[in-house]
Design a protein around this motif. Sequence first.
Motif, short mmCIF file in Angstrom:
data_model
loop_
_atom_site.label_atom_id
_atom_site.label_comp_id
_atom_site.label_asym_id
_atom_site.label_seq_id
_atom_site.Cartn_x
_atom_site.Cartn_y
_atom_site.Cartn_z
N SER A 1 0.75 -1.18 0.06
CA SER A 1 0.13 -0.05 0.25
C SER A 1 0.87 1.27 -0.12
N THR B 1 1.92 3.50 -6.09
CA THR B 1 1.28 2.86 -7.27
C THR B 1 2.06 1.37 -7.65
N PHE B 2 1.34 0.60 -7.42
CA PHE B 2 1.67 -0.87 -7.60
C PHE B 2 2.24 -1.44 -8.72
N ASP B 3 1.55 -0.82 -9.89
CA ASP B 3 1.81 -1.20 -11.22
C ASP B 3 3.41 -0.72 -11.61
N VAL C 1 5.47 -5.98 -11.61
CA VAL C 1 3.92 -6.17 -11.31
C VAL C 1 3.32 -5.72 -12.43
N ARG D 1 1.37 -12.16 -8.74
CA ARG D 1 0.93 -11.12 -8.17
C ARG D 1 -0.62 -11.22 -8.58
N SER E 1 -2.86 -7.84 -8.86
CA SER E 1 -2.92 -6.47 -9.02
C SER E 1 -4.11 -5.89 -8.23
N ASN F 1 -3.40 -5.65 -4.95
CA ASN F 1 -2.02 -5.24 -4.50
C ASN F 1 -1.09 -6.22 -3.63
N THR F 2 -1.14 -7.41 -4.04
CA THR F 2 -0.65 -8.38 -3.10
C THR F 2 0.40 -9.23 -4.19
#
Length: 127
Positions: free
Chosen positions: A25, A28-30, A53, A72, A74, A77-78
């Motif tokens: 968290s 921006t995960f991507d 990711v 992953r 997405s 977010n894990t």
Amino acid sequence: QVQLVESGGGLVQPGGSLRLSCAASGFTFDLSQIAWFRQAPGKEREGLSCISVRYGSTYYADSVKGRFTISRDSAKNTVFLQMNSLKPEDTAVYYCAMRFSTAHPMGVPERHEYLRWGQGTQVTVSS
């Protein structure tokens, strides 16, 4: 702020399996690569695997190739680390870490490359 939280560790018998999770968290995960490391008592922290990711491309250290799988989700977010055929020498504290990169992983993750770390989760492989 960036936060990574590992879970899923525990005690397992040799030959068993565990799935670790790394919930991310605050960023921006991507736009990230997520890696798994481990550190056994008295040893250096060892890079195990990493994943882009955005693309889902992966890289594995020889010590875990064929036994561990990184993936992953997405939407959540894990990142996961599925660990099969566990051995006593896999006993360690396992950490996930992140860095900002949209590149495909090209090698074993190096500790100095990663910005933020989780608190770690203990994995013990013993009969």
